[in-house]
Design a protein around this motif. Sequence first.
Motif, mmCIF file in Angstrom:
data_model
loop_
_atom_site.group_PDB
_atom_site.id
_atom_site.type_symbol
_atom_site.label_atom_id
_atom_site.label_comp_id
_atom_site.label_asym_id
_atom_site.label_seq_id
_atom_site.Cartn_x
_atom_site.Cartn_y
_atom_site.Cartn_z
ATOM 1 N N ALA A 224 20.437 -1.725 -22.020
ATOM 2 C CA ALA A 224 18.776 -2.059 -21.912
ATOM 3 C C ALA A 224 18.708 -2.087 -20.660
ATOM 4 O O ALA A 224 17.904 -2.232 -20.339
ATOM 5 C CB ALA A 224 19.756 -3.932 -22.760
ATOM 6 N N SER A 225 19.865 -2.009 -19.939
ATOM 7 C CA SER A 225 19.098 -1.846 -18.511
ATOM 8 C C SER A 225 19.049 -0.584 -17.526
ATOM 9 O O SER A 225 19.195 0.292 -16.734
ATOM 10 C CB SER A 225 20.172 -2.308 -17.259
ATOM 11 O OG SER A 225 21.702 -2.004 -17.681
ATOM 12 N N LYS A 230 14.775 2.494 -20.704
ATOM 13 C CA LYS A 230 13.633 1.727 -20.741
ATOM 14 C C LYS A 230 12.519 2.711 -21.184
ATOM 15 O O LYS A 230 11.497 2.159 -21.841
ATOM 16 C CB LYS A 230 13.759 0.845 -19.789
ATOM 17 C CG LYS A 230 14.572 -0.324 -19.496
ATOM 18 C CD LYS A 230 14.337 -1.219 -18.462
ATOM 19 C CE LYS A 230 15.133 -2.415 -18.010
ATOM 20 N NZ LYS A 230 15.204 -2.957 -16.948
ATOM 21 N N MET A 235 9.076 0.787 -22.018
ATOM 22 C CA MET A 235 9.397 -0.776 -21.047
ATOM 23 C C MET A 235 10.377 -1.308 -20.174
ATOM 24 O O MET A 235 11.006 -1.052 -19.370
ATOM 25 C CB MET A 235 10.404 -1.758 -22.135
ATOM 26 C CG MET A 235 9.916 -2.276 -23.938
ATOM 27 S SD MET A 235 10.854 -3.410 -24.980
ATOM 28 C CE MET A 235 11.204 -5.404 -24.208
ATOM 29 N N GLU A 236 9.602 0.612 -18.898
ATOM 30 C CA GLU A 236 10.038 0.759 -17.772
ATOM 31 C C GLU A 236 10.434 -0.488 -16.942
ATOM 32 O O GLU A 236 11.275 -0.713 -16.255
ATOM 33 C CB GLU A 236 8.837 1.896 -17.256
ATOM 34 C CG GLU A 236 9.485 3.453 -17.914
ATOM 35 C CD GLU A 236 8.203 3.481 -19.076
ATOM 36 O OE1 GLU A 236 7.792 2.024 -18.744
ATOM 37 O OE2 GLU A 236 8.007 3.937 -19.700
ATOM 38 N N THR A 237 9.196 -1.607 -17.240
ATOM 39 C CA THR A 237 8.912 -2.313 -16.040
ATOM 40 C C THR A 237 10.089 -4.040 -16.282
ATOM 41 O O THR A 237 9.439 -4.674 -15.727
ATOM 42 C CB THR A 237 7.740 -2.865 -15.284
ATOM 43 O OG1 THR A 237 7.180 -3.083 -16.430
ATOM 44 C CG2 THR A 237 7.092 -1.893 -14.743
ATOM 45 N N ASP A 240 15.869 -6.505 -18.432
ATOM 46 C CA ASP A 240 17.176 -6.367 -19.322
ATOM 47 C C ASP A 240 16.903 -6.977 -20.761
ATOM 48 O O ASP A 240 17.452 -6.403 -21.399
ATOM 49 C CB ASP A 240 18.216 -6.322 -19.044
ATOM 50 C CG ASP A 240 18.281 -5.661 -17.445
ATOM 51 O OD1 ASP A 240 17.568 -4.510 -17.193
ATOM 52 O OD2 ASP A 240 19.595 -5.793 -16.960
ATOM 53 N N VAL A 243 14.348 -5.640 -22.968
ATOM 54 C CA VAL A 243 14.997 -4.328 -23.403
ATOM 55 C C VAL A 243 16.006 -4.932 -24.542
ATOM 56 O O VAL A 243 15.369 -4.453 -25.333
ATOM 57 C CB VAL A 243 15.322 -3.992 -22.660
ATOM 58 C CG1 VAL A 243 15.560 -2.390 -23.333
ATOM 59 C CG2 VAL A 243 14.095 -3.480 -21.564
#
Length: 254
Positions: A224-225, A230, A235-237, A240, A243
Amino acid sequence: MALEIVTVPCLKDNYAYLVKGPDGVAVIDAPEAAPLIAALDERGWTPGVIMLTHHHWDHVEGIPGLKERWPDLVIMGPKAEEAKLPPVDMVLENGFEGGTDEGLCRVIPVPGHTLGHVAYHYPKAGAVFTADSLMALGCGRVFEGTPEMMYESLMRLAALPPETMVYSGHEYTTSNAKFALTIEPGNTALKLRVDEISRARADGHPTAQVPLSLELATNPFLRASDPGVKAALGMETASDVAVFTEIRARKDRF
């Protein structure tokens, strides 16, 4: 004395494990008595303890049959689940350790699937038994805990040495692999692993016992990191945990 670890298929898709070391033979989870008794008898092994990971029926139903065969069996389980487990002879606190040499075992708390779920880590032998927390290419559904709790548990396991062998509790790998490809279709290591899983299952071999390093490279719940994961989710920003929560929600609907 190196550990001998035997994978025992039980019920429809469960796994239990026999662990023979310098302190004797342990059974990790007891979904069904008959296959465990057969595996033990085949090797001439007498179990000394059953170590339970959590209270769900498909991990404890075999206890009466095993106790009938070996009345002196000691049943151990997580203290946090004592009220939900069958009667246990010894409750295990998080962080408890016991055993000698390769048989040294530590109790790791991994709540999320259930609130008191534990994993059993044999650090000197490089093995961890994770049941329904970390699974091959997946993780357990979050039934009693929260996504934050489950993610923290997975990160605790992810921090173990990468060469650690992970022994999980169900043969869900084929379904998990199909889902993982929806998250990272371009992950080369994942695609290679999916092919290997297909061949192994076609030959009737289990696939839920793998090095942690392979999980770190291919299991979306441990990734997730990763910036690529991401980005794939838009969900780039995001954090973790956010996500991970999205990935778990997608798997629940898959």
